[in-house]
Structures are given as structure tokens and as C-alpha cells.
Design an enzyme around this catalytic site. Structure first.
Site, short mmCIF file in Angstrom:
data_model
loop_
_atom_site.label_atom_id
_atom_site.label_comp_id
_atom_site.label_asym_id
_atom_site.label_seq_id
_atom_site.Cartn_x
_atom_site.Cartn_y
_atom_site.Cartn_z
N SER A 124 42.56 22.63 91.20
CA SER A 124 42.92 22.40 92.61
C SER A 124 42.53 21.00 93.03
CB SER A 124 42.16 23.43 93.45
OG SER A 124 42.16 23.05 94.80
N TYR A 149 34.14 28.16 96.46
CA TYR A 149 35.43 28.24 95.75
C TYR A 149 35.70 26.94 95.01
CZ TYR A 149 40.44 27.79 95.02
OH TYR A 149 41.66 27.53 94.46
N LYS A 153 35.96 25.70 90.69
CA LYS A 153 37.02 24.95 90.00
C LYS A 153 36.41 23.76 89.25
CE LYS A 153 40.42 27.58 91.24
NZ LYS A 153 41.10 28.44 90.28
N1 LIG Z 1 47.52 28.99 96.57
C1 LIG Z 1 46.94 27.80 96.61
O1 LIG Z 1 47.06 27.09 97.62
C2 LIG Z 1 46.16 27.28 95.42
C3 LIG Z 1 45.79 25.92 95.40
C4 LIG Z 1 45.05 25.45 94.30
C5 LIG Z 1 44.71 26.31 93.28
N2 LIG Z 1 45.06 27.63 93.34
C6 LIG Z 1 44.67 28.51 92.24
O2 LIG Z 1 45.84 29.07 91.67
C7 LIG Z 1 45.56 30.37 91.15
C8 LIG Z 1 46.57 31.37 91.70
O3 LIG Z 1 46.51 31.34 93.12
P1 LIG Z 1 47.49 32.21 94.03
O4 LIG Z 1 47.67 31.45 95.29
O5 LIG Z 1 48.65 32.65 93.25
O6 LIG Z 1 46.52 33.42 94.35
P2 LIG Z 1 46.79 35.00 94.24
O7 LIG Z 1 45.60 35.68 94.84
O8 LIG Z 1 48.12 35.34 94.80
O9 LIG Z 1 46.82 35.22 92.67
C9 LIG Z 1 45.66 35.46 91.90
C10 LIG Z 1 45.93 36.69 91.07
O10 LIG Z 1 44.77 36.94 90.26
C11 LIG Z 1 44.49 38.33 90.32
N3 LIG Z 1 43.05 38.50 90.05
C12 LIG Z 1 42.01 38.19 90.86
N4 LIG Z 1 40.85 38.47 90.26
C13 LIG Z 1 41.16 38.98 89.03
C14 LIG Z 1 40.41 39.46 87.94
N5 LIG Z 1 39.07 39.50 87.99
N6 LIG Z 1 41.05 39.89 86.83
C15 LIG Z 1 42.40 39.86 86.77
N7 LIG Z 1 43.18 39.43 87.79
C16 LIG Z 1 42.56 38.99 88.89
C17 LIG Z 1 44.92 38.80 91.69
O11 LIG Z 1 45.20 40.18 91.76
C18 LIG Z 1 46.17 37.94 91.91
O12 LIG Z 1 47.32 38.60 91.42
C19 LIG Z 1 44.11 30.66 91.53
O13 LIG Z 1 43.30 30.34 90.43
C20 LIG Z 1 43.86 29.71 92.68
O14 LIG Z 1 42.50 29.39 92.78
C21 LIG Z 1 45.79 28.12 94.39
#
Ligand SMILES: NC(=O)c1ccc[n+]([C@@H]2O[C@H](COP(=O)([O-])OP(=O)(O)OC[C@H]3O[C@@H](n4cnc5c(N)ncnc54)[C@H](O)[C@@H]3O)[C@@H](O)[C@H]2O)c1
Length: 342
Positions: A124, A149, A153
Site C-alpha cells: 500500500s 494497519y 504492510k
Molecule cells: N482497498 C484498498 O484501498 C487497499 C489499498 C492498499 C492495499 N490494500 C490491500 O489489498 C488487499 C485486498 O484488499 P481489499 O480492499 O480487496 O479488501 P477485502 O477485505 O475486500 O479483501 C480481503 C479478503 O481477505 C479475506 N481474509 C481476511 N482475513 C483472512 C484470513 N485470515 N484468511 C483468509 N482470508 C482472509 C477476506 O475475507 C477478504 O475476502 C489487502 O491486503 C489490503 O490491505 C487495499
């Protein structure tokens, strides 16, 4: 040869699984559904006409991971599974370190046991912390993020660097996302936050659909053009295609070892007021809002220098801000309750 996608039922994961299938990759998804629904995977299968192997399981469950690596021929791993709410991470930091850091370590251990070395990590822009100047570029030192959080990362990026030093065959990519918004153009998959949305666009969309009264804009006195915060918003399908580009890059660079970071963003900062205006214009919906005090930990403005991804991965964020709004609205208006029964 298959790609294991952890967290593949989530927002970015489901769009990436779709792009992988359309690029002829075979996909195995592992997700514990803590923040998603298996319905997203069913819809991806419907859109693509291809099937996905779905396994309900936790990335911290090493026995489960071992089973997956023994049942399938996993060649590469894309690791999305994580907890991601910045505010919540300050309230329950241990859960964040457990899932995001320990979960990554478990996965890397089982990959090592199985001699799988290709790893793409969901990082991120938050890893640049408060001390780096914008636009952020990959040569900058990792910063001090303002939340647990963000710290998770940074920690995983450090772990990857150490793993690469210890294992000469390790091939890691950290994709540093800026602010993904929007939804697949079909309107069948999109962002479906549980409870009150933490991010701007899902909140705007829920106001538009009548689920929330008005939007709170946190601060209009920042040193930016119109006083509201500026972020680098990119379409989630561009982000999804960035993962395919990174996987293609790993596959084309068989001699690459180590860890490489890439910013995935448009290179432009857009303000909260501009988002509200563009959403209203693109969708013909009105978004009532109020200006509230600044939120602790919010930076005034940041955006990416995405030249490295543009050049090395041959990737570019192509979709316009207007497209992001139209696609968000198509998803939200077709699915006012997300993946729940309508
Ligand atoms: N959305 C954003 O703005 C953003 C920005 C930067 C980084 N990220 C990173 O991208 C990744 C995906 O984000 P997203 O927005 O799709 O979030 P999201 O919550 O929609 O997706 C994360 C998925 O991981 C699953 N999950 C959580 N804990 C788990 C575990 N212990 N075992 C198995 N599955 C698990 C959840 O059920 C979910 O389906 C994350 O790592 C997040 O930190 C997101």
C-alpha cells in the site's frame, strides 16, 4: 500450473481473479470469507464462463495451507488476504498483526516447504509514511505509517526483503496500491463493505442509493487546492490488470530473483470535493454532504510516481475518473445490498 490467490473473494481479489481467468491463468482461491462472500466468486465464474477452485480457509492455518499445496500444483501466489480498516487497526492491533503479519509468515513458510518462490504481495501507499515527499517513488525509504494497519504492510515488506536475502531463488513483487475504486463494467462485482464503509467511494455510493443520509468530508482546511484531502484514485480493473502484468513479468523474467516494488496509481491527486462533483455529474445523483473536523492520521495529499510500473510492467492506469464513478454507481444501484439477497 495454478495461481493461488489468498483473499480472492474480496474486493480487489475478485476483480483480479476475473482478470487472471481472462488471461488464461488457472486460479485457486483461499479465503476465510471474514470480509467477503463466495457469491463474488460465483459471479466471476458467470462473467468469464470459467471455473475457480474455491477453498474456505484461513491463511494462519498452516495445515490447511499444506493441504492446498499438496492438492494443487501451485506455481505462484498472490496474497491479498488481510484486515484493512485503518481506524479499526488502532482498536484491535493484535488482530491486525496476527492476520496480516503472522498470516503472511505462515504462507511464506508453506511456500518455502513446497519450493514455490513466486510471490506477489498487496502492499500500500501507506508504507511511504508521513516523512516522504509526494509524489511517492519506489526508491524512497519505507516510512513510518500512522496506523497499525500501515505498520503491518511495512513489516511484511521487510520480511520479504529478508526472505529474499536468505533464499536465492525467491522472486517477490510488492505492489503498492494507491486508492482503488470502481467496479467491473458488468455491474456484477464490486466493493461490498460490511457495516459503515471506511472508504470514500462506497460511502458516496451508499448515500446515492439512499442507505446513508449524507457524506462527511473530513477537513476542508488542508493545504490543497480546494482544502480537502487529495488521493490517487485508480480503477479497480486497472489495478487487477496490474497483478496480471506483474505475474506476466515474473514469468517472462525467469532469471529475476529478489524483491521488486511497484507503485500502482495514476500519478494524479484528486480531491474529495472533486470526487463528489464528478460522481454527481457522471451519475446524475445528488450527494448531500457536511464538512466535519479532520480525521487523526489523514495526510493532506499523496499520489504515485508510477513510471516504474509503466515502463517495466508495461502497465498503465487507463480508465478515467468518470468511468470509475459510472462503474461504481452501476454496481451499487444494481446491488443496493451488495452480495446479500436483494
Ligand atoms: N482497498 C484498498 O484501498 C487497499 C489499498 C492498499 C492495499 N490494500 C490491500 O489489498 C488487499 C485486498 O484488499 P481489499 O480492499 O480487496 O479488501 P477485502 O477485505 O475486500 O479483501 C480481503 C479478503 O481477505 C479475506 N481474509 C481476511 N482475513 C483472512 C484470513 N485470515 N484468511 C483468509 N482470508 C482472509 C477476506 O475475507 C477478504 O475476502 C489487502 O491486503 C489490503 O490491505 C487495499
Amino acid at each position: 500450473m495454478q495461481v493461488l490467490v489468498t483473499g480472492g473473494a474480496g474486493y480487489i481479489g475478485s476483480h483480479t481473479v476475473l482478470s487472471l481467468l481472462q488471461s488464461q491463468y488457472d486460479v485457486v482461491v483461499l479465503d476465510n470469507l471474514s470480509n467477503s462472500s463466495v457469491e463474488s466468486i460465483k459471479r466471476v465464474e458467470h462473467i468469464t464462463g470459467k471455473s475457480v477452485t474455491f477453498i474456505e480457509g484461513d491463511v494462519c492455518d498452516k495445515a490447511k495451507l499444506r493441504q492446498v499445496f499438496s492438492d494443487y500444483t501451485i506455481e505462484s501466489v498472490i496474497h491479498f488476504a488481510a484486515l484493512k480498516a485503518v481506524g479499526e487497526s488502532a482498536q484491535i492491533p493484535l488482530s491486525y498483526y496476527q492476520t496480516n503479519v503472522h498470516g503472511s509468515v505462515c504462507l511464506l513458510e508453506v511456500m518455502q516447504e513446497n519450493k514455490v518462490n513466486n510471490f506477489i504481495f498487496s502492499s500500500s501507499a501507506t508504507v511511504y509514511g508521513e516523512e516522504n515527499q509526494v509524489p511517492y517513488v519506489e526508491t524512497m525509504k519505507l516510512g513510518t505509517p500512522s496506523s497499525p494497519y500501515g505498520a503491518t504492510k511495512v513489516m511484511v515488506e521487510r520480511i520479504l526483503a529478508d526472505v529474499a536475502l536468505a533464499n536465492a531463488k525467491f522472486r517477490g513483487v510488492s505492489l503498492r496500491y494507491f486508492n482503488p475504486i470502481g467496479a467491473h463494467e458488468s455491474g456484477m462485482i464490486g466493493e461490498d463493505p460490511k457495516g459503515i464503509p471506511n472508504n470514500l467511494l462506497p460511502y458516496v455510493a451508499q448515500v446515492a442509493v439512499g442507505k446513508r443520509d449524507k457524506l462527511s468530508i473530513f477537513g476542508d482546511d488542508y493545504p490543497t487546492q480546494d482544502g480537502s484531502c487529495e488521493r490517487d484514485y485508480l480503477h479497480v480493473m486497472d489495478l487487477a490488470q496490474g497483478h496480471v502484468a506483474a505475474l506476466d513479468w515474473l514469468n517472462c523474467h525467469g532469471d529475476f530473483t529478489g524483491v521488486e516494488a511497484f507503485n500502482l496509481g495514476t500519478g494524479n491527486g484528486v480531491s474529495v470535493f472533486a470526487i463528489v462533483n464528478t460522481f454527481e455529474q457522471a451519475t446524475d445523483q445528488r450527494i448531500p454532504f457536511e464538512v466535519s473536523p479532520r480525521r487523526a492520521g489523514d495526510l493532506a495529499a499523496f499520489w504515485a510516481n508510477a513510471t516504474k510500473a509503466n515502463q517495466a510492467l508495461n502497465w498503465q492506469a487507463k480508465r478515467s475518473l468518470q468511468q470509475m464513478m459510472i462503474d461504481t454507481w452501476r454496481w451499487q444501484s444494481n446491488n443496493p445490498n451488495g452480495y446479500l439477497e436483494q
